[in-house]
Design an enzyme around this catalytic site. Structure first.
Site, PDB file in Angstrom:
ATOM      1  N   ARG A  96     -13.800  17.473  14.121  1.00  0.00           N
ATOM      2  CA  ARG A  96     -13.676  17.942  12.745  1.00  0.00           C
ATOM      3  C   ARG A  96     -13.535  19.465  12.759  1.00  0.00           C
ATOM      4  O   ARG A  96     -14.409  20.156  13.275  1.00  0.00           O
ATOM      5  CB  ARG A  96     -14.927  17.526  11.961  1.00  0.00           C
ATOM      6  CG  ARG A  96     -14.945  18.059  10.561  1.00  0.00           C
ATOM      7  CD  ARG A  96     -16.237  17.761   9.775  1.00  0.00           C
ATOM      8  NE  ARG A  96     -16.187  18.591   8.586  1.00  0.00           N
ATOM      9  CZ  ARG A  96     -17.210  19.044   7.911  1.00  0.00           C
ATOM     10  NH1 ARG A  96     -18.438  18.716   8.253  1.00  0.00           N
ATOM     11  NH2 ARG A  96     -17.029  19.826   6.859  1.00  0.00           N
ATOM     12  N   HIS A 141     -13.644  25.013   3.886  1.00  0.00           N
ATOM     13  CA  HIS A 141     -15.005  25.263   4.395  1.00  0.00           C
ATOM     14  C   HIS A 141     -15.332  26.734   4.104  1.00  0.00           C
ATOM     15  O   HIS A 141     -15.534  27.530   5.013  1.00  0.00           O
ATOM     16  CB  HIS A 141     -15.089  24.928   5.882  1.00  0.00           C
ATOM     17  CG  HIS A 141     -16.479  24.652   6.380  1.00  0.00           C
ATOM     18  ND1 HIS A 141     -16.847  23.496   7.035  1.00  0.00           N
ATOM     19  CD2 HIS A 141     -17.618  25.394   6.318  1.00  0.00           C
ATOM     20  CE1 HIS A 141     -18.130  23.543   7.359  1.00  0.00           C
ATOM     21  NE2 HIS A 141     -18.629  24.688   6.936  1.00  0.00           N
ATOM     22  N   GLU A 186     -19.528  20.743   1.396  1.00  0.00           N
ATOM     23  CA  GLU A 186     -20.770  21.121   0.719  1.00  0.00           C
ATOM     24  C   GLU A 186     -20.588  21.857  -0.604  1.00  0.00           C
ATOM     25  O   GLU A 186     -20.909  23.039  -0.722  1.00  0.00           O
ATOM     26  CB  GLU A 186     -21.645  21.962   1.661  1.00  0.00           C
ATOM     27  CG  GLU A 186     -22.016  21.221   2.929  1.00  0.00           C
ATOM     28  CD  GLU A 186     -22.958  22.014   3.847  1.00  0.00           C
ATOM     29  OE1 GLU A 186     -23.106  23.228   3.634  1.00  0.00           O
ATOM     30  OE2 GLU A 186     -23.532  21.405   4.759  1.00  0.00           O
ATOM     31  N   ASN A 326     -23.624  15.922   5.117  1.00  0.00           N
ATOM     32  CA  ASN A 326     -24.174  16.712   6.211  1.00  0.00           C
ATOM     33  C   ASN A 326     -25.684  16.692   6.050  1.00  0.00           C
ATOM     34  O   ASN A 326     -26.189  16.789   4.925  1.00  0.00           O
ATOM     35  CB  ASN A 326     -23.692  18.165   6.137  1.00  0.00           C
ATOM     36  CG  ASN A 326     -22.178  18.280   6.071  1.00  0.00           C
ATOM     37  OD1 ASN A 326     -21.459  17.304   6.311  1.00  0.00           O
ATOM     38  ND2 ASN A 326     -21.682  19.456   5.745  1.00  0.00           N
ATOM     39  N   TYR A 328     -29.578  18.065   7.623  1.00  0.00           N
ATOM     40  CA  TYR A 328     -30.378  18.880   8.542  1.00  0.00           C
ATOM     41  C   TYR A 328     -31.886  18.710   8.353  1.00  0.00           C
ATOM     42  O   TYR A 328     -32.635  18.634   9.301  1.00  0.00           O
ATOM     43  CB  TYR A 328     -30.021  20.369   8.395  1.00  0.00           C
ATOM     44  CG  TYR A 328     -28.618  20.676   8.855  1.00  0.00           C
ATOM     45  CD1 TYR A 328     -28.354  20.972  10.184  1.00  0.00           C
ATOM     46  CD2 TYR A 328     -27.541  20.620   7.976  1.00  0.00           C
ATOM     47  CE1 TYR A 328     -27.064  21.214  10.635  1.00  0.00           C
ATOM     48  CE2 TYR A 328     -26.241  20.860   8.419  1.00  0.00           C
ATOM     49  CZ  TYR A 328     -26.019  21.158   9.750  1.00  0.00           C
ATOM     50  OH  TYR A 328     -24.746  21.379  10.184  1.00  0.00           O
ATOM     51  N   GLU A 399     -22.091  16.251   9.571  1.00  0.00           N
ATOM     52  CA  GLU A 399     -22.756  17.330  10.296  1.00  0.00           C
ATOM     53  C   GLU A 399     -24.197  16.923  10.513  1.00  0.00           C
ATOM     54  O   GLU A 399     -24.816  16.337   9.628  1.00  0.00           O
ATOM     55  CB  GLU A 399     -22.783  18.656   9.505  1.00  0.00           C
ATOM     56  CG  GLU A 399     -21.483  19.402   9.442  1.00  0.00           C
ATOM     57  CD  GLU A 399     -21.615  20.742   8.706  1.00  0.00           C
ATOM     58  OE1 GLU A 399     -22.726  21.315   8.654  1.00  0.00           O
ATOM     59  OE2 GLU A 399     -20.598  21.193   8.170  1.00  0.00           O
TER      60      GLU A 399
HETATM   61  C1  GBH Z   1     -23.927  23.736   6.969  1.00  0.00           C
HETATM   62  O1  GBH Z   1     -24.590  24.214   5.842  1.00  0.00           O
HETATM   63  C2  GBH Z   1     -22.539  24.330   7.006  1.00  0.00           C
HETATM   64  O2  GBH Z   1     -21.568  23.393   6.593  1.00  0.00           O
HETATM   65  C3  GBH Z   1     -22.159  24.898   8.338  1.00  0.00           C
HETATM   66  O3  GBH Z   1     -21.039  25.719   8.180  1.00  0.00           O
HETATM   67  C4  GBH Z   1     -23.345  25.614   8.924  1.00  0.00           C
HETATM   68  O4  GBH Z   1     -23.028  26.308  10.092  1.00  0.00           O
HETATM   69  C5  GBH Z   1     -24.409  24.587   9.193  1.00  0.00           C
HETATM   70  O5  GBH Z   1     -24.776  23.936   8.020  1.00  0.00           O
HETATM   71  C6  GBH Z   1     -25.692  25.136   9.800  1.00  0.00           C
HETATM   72  O6  GBH Z   1     -26.360  25.948   8.905  1.00  0.00           O
HETATM   73  O7  GBH Z   1     -31.898  31.031   4.256  1.00  0.00           O
HETATM   74  O8  GBH Z   1     -31.507  31.327   1.914  1.00  0.00           O
HETATM   75  O9  GBH Z   1     -29.841  32.018   3.471  1.00  0.00           O
HETATM   76  C7  GBH Z   1     -25.925  23.814   5.660  1.00  0.00           C
HETATM   77  C8  GBH Z   1     -26.478  24.414   4.392  1.00  0.00           C
HETATM   78  C9  GBH Z   1     -27.064  26.395   3.287  1.00  0.00           C
HETATM   79  C10 GBH Z   1     -28.216  25.776   5.235  1.00  0.00           C
HETATM   80  C11 GBH Z   1     -27.591  27.782   3.364  1.00  0.00           C
HETATM   81  C12 GBH Z   1     -28.735  27.179   5.355  1.00  0.00           C
HETATM   82  C13 GBH Z   1     -29.375  29.149   4.238  1.00  0.00           C
HETATM   83  C14 GBH Z   1     -30.204  29.524   3.065  1.00  0.00           C
HETATM   84  N1  GBH Z   1     -26.963  25.764   4.579  1.00  0.00           N
HETATM   85  N2  GBH Z   1     -28.867  27.784   4.051  1.00  0.00           N
HETATM   86  S1  GBH Z   1     -30.914  31.079   3.195  1.00  0.00           S
END
Ligand code: GBH
Length: 501
Positions: A96, A141, A186, A326, A328, A399
């Site tokens: 992807r 993206h 997202e 996605n 996490y 993801e």
């Molecule tokens: C994904 O976002 C993305 O699609 C990808 O590009 C990215 O590399 C991957 O996750 C790993 O992070 O601490 O207040 O700045 C996940 C959603 C949203 C998670 C923003 C981290 C940070 C908030 N992300 N968040 S802050």
């Protein structure tokens, strides 16, 4: 049969038996992912146009940890052969990646297609196909052409046309070889995180208002791009198109917060799911009501969440070939205390619109990224909730992965993260009957992790950012994942016996 042969046979039978019990269904596909701004570099090579991330990192370098930027990143623009090679070494079924809109269309509009941009993605696609790896393309993206941002970006209703025109160009160029498409990565980040926090690109803070304009037009843009494929390309190429959400599993802090938690799910996942995946379509009714009431109380003549016409509802409804998400991390949800200030960024700390605050469970292990605690069972619960709420759809996990810091090839914690999440997904499939058909490891190579720059690493392969060639080296997790793919199982029998990569 000699004794030796008998022993070999016995060992083989035991291995086959062990892993058979935990095998993913045949046809289940494993992949990995990246995104254009995070890996490509070559930000001003050839006729590429400027995008919102180029603008942010150059105009306000302090917005990013260590003043890092994506000017060179992994230099995948020049090193795409390395990416194809390692994807092939891993045995990925699909890869992807995203198209940089301003690389393909330097003006943001289809009046001019960049020859070099077009060729770059052609080479990458053909290189993958030669190795038997399916390309899966994300159209958006997060790197919007700056020119379109200057005209309001996702809050301008005309984005629906701009995005649809761009999508048609991409389909026309690549749909003969690319059978999987993700319109937007997202939306909750593109709209809610962007406009509620003001800390990523474009750095515009207008919480509780601009985010909802964005949500509406983004859904219409997705729907239009989906319909173009469905009508003009699907009959010939028979591929699949969908959107991918960022989902965090929300669990009540205690029983009294059941309803609040369910509302929050209908807010965070629901604003981007109800319009597409339900039979009635439109906004999730309970959320629409809450935002309307809040708006009224605050003195607005109409809801801050813009209404849909019936025509728009019908236009968006059903625009999917799969449910993409996605995943996490997880959160615990409780009511905000009187006077408690909630961050305007709703996903990870709290949600002012619902007066919900978020916590984490002490048993969830904290990772090296600020927002990220580990709760593998959350992904199984998330899958169950999606099935219960939106019905039995084909689901792609697009993801999933772990953040670490520092150079380190021996990433046992990442292996554990992948293993534990794959186990929960396998349980969701085999015990709960959820129709998950793809799993995507984020990410193939360490890359530009947005405002965290290069300080946070997610790669199966480590990248040497001091090396002009950006050498990629497999971590232990790459070897684990290769074995997962080879055996079609998360329970890789002999961890110390991976093939050399
Ligand atoms: C994904 O976002 C993305 O699609 C990808 O590009 C990215 O590399 C991957 O996750 C790993 O992070 O601490 O207040 O700045 C996940 C959603 C949203 C998670 C923003 C981290 C940070 C908030 N992300 N968040 S802050």
């Amino acid at each position: 049969m000699s004794t030796f042969e008998a022993v070999v046979l016995w060992v083989l039978l035991i291995c086959a038996d062990l892993s058979d019990g935990v095998k993913f269904p045949p046809g289940f596909l494993f992949g990995s992912a990246t995104a254009s701004y995070q890996v490509e570099g070559a930000w001003n090579v050839s006729d590429k146009g400027e995008n919102t991330w180029d603008r942010l990192v150059h105009s306000n370098p302090d917005a990013i940890k260590n003043r890092d930027n994506g000017d060179v990143a992994c230099d995948s623009y020049h090193n795409w052969r390395d990416d194809v090679k390692i994807a092939s070494d891993l045995g990925l079924h699909f890869y992807r990646f995203s198209i940089s809109w301003a690389r393909l269309l330097p003006t943001g509009l289809p009046d001019r297609i960049s020859e070099d941009g077009k060729n770059y993605y052609n080479n990458l696609i053909d290189g993958l196909l030669e190795k038997g790896i399916q390309p899966l393309i994300t159209l958006y993206h997060w790197d919007l052409p700056q020119r379109l941002q200057d005209l309001g970006g996702w809050t301008n209703p005309l984005i629906v046309e701009w995005f649809a025109d761009y999508a048609r160009v991409a389909y026309t160029l690549y749909a003969d070889r690319v059978k999987g498409w993700i319109t937007i990565n997202e939306p909750v980040i593109v709209c809610d995180f962007v406009y509620n926090s003001g800390i990523i690109a474009p750095p515009i803070k207008d919480p509780g208002f601009a985010n909802y304009l964005c949500t509406k037009f983004l859904l219409l843009a997705h729907a239009k791009a989906w319909r173009i494929y469905d009508k003009e390309f699907k009959p010939k190429y028979n591929g699949k198109v969908g959107i991918t959400n960022h989902l965090i599993w929300m669990e009540p802090f205690s029983n009294e917060y059941e309803e609040l938690t369910e509302n929050l799910r209908h807010y965070l996942a629901g604003l981007y799911s109800h319009p597409i995946y339900t039979k009635d379509g439109g906004w999730p009714p309970e959320i629409e009501k809450i935002i309307a009431e809040n708006s009224k109380r605050q003195g607005y003549p109409r809801s801050r969440l813009p209404a849909f016409t019936q025509e728009e509802i019908d236009f968006i409804k059903g625009t999917y070939d799969f449910y993409g998400f996605n995943f996490y991390t997880s959160r615990l949800v409780r009511k905000a205390r009187d006077g408690e200030t909630l961050s305007n960024w709703p996903l990870e700390n709290g949600c002012p619109e619902l007066s919900a605050a978020m916590e984490v469970h002490p048993s969830w292990k904290k990772t090296e990224s600020d927002w990220f605690w580990i709760n593998p069972v959350g992904i199984r619960k998330m899958l169950g909730w999606l099935k219960k709420t939106y019905g039995d759809m084909e689901i792609f996990i697009l993801e999933n992965g772990l953040a670490t810091k520092d150079y380190n090839l021996n990433d046992e914690d990442r292996i554990k993260y992948y293993r534990d999440h794959l186990e929960q997904i396998w349980l969701a499939i085999t015990e709960d009957g959820v129709n998950v058909t793809r799993y995507t490891a984020w990410t193939l190579v360490d890359n530009f992790e947005w405002i965290f720059g290069y300080s946070v690493k997610f790669g199966l392969y480590e990248v040497d950012f001091e090396d002009p060639k950006r050498k990629r080296t497999p971590r232990a997790s790459a070897k684990y994942y290769k074995e997962v793919i080879r055996t079609h199982s998360f329970d890789v029998a002999n961890k110390n016996n991976y093939d050399e990569l």
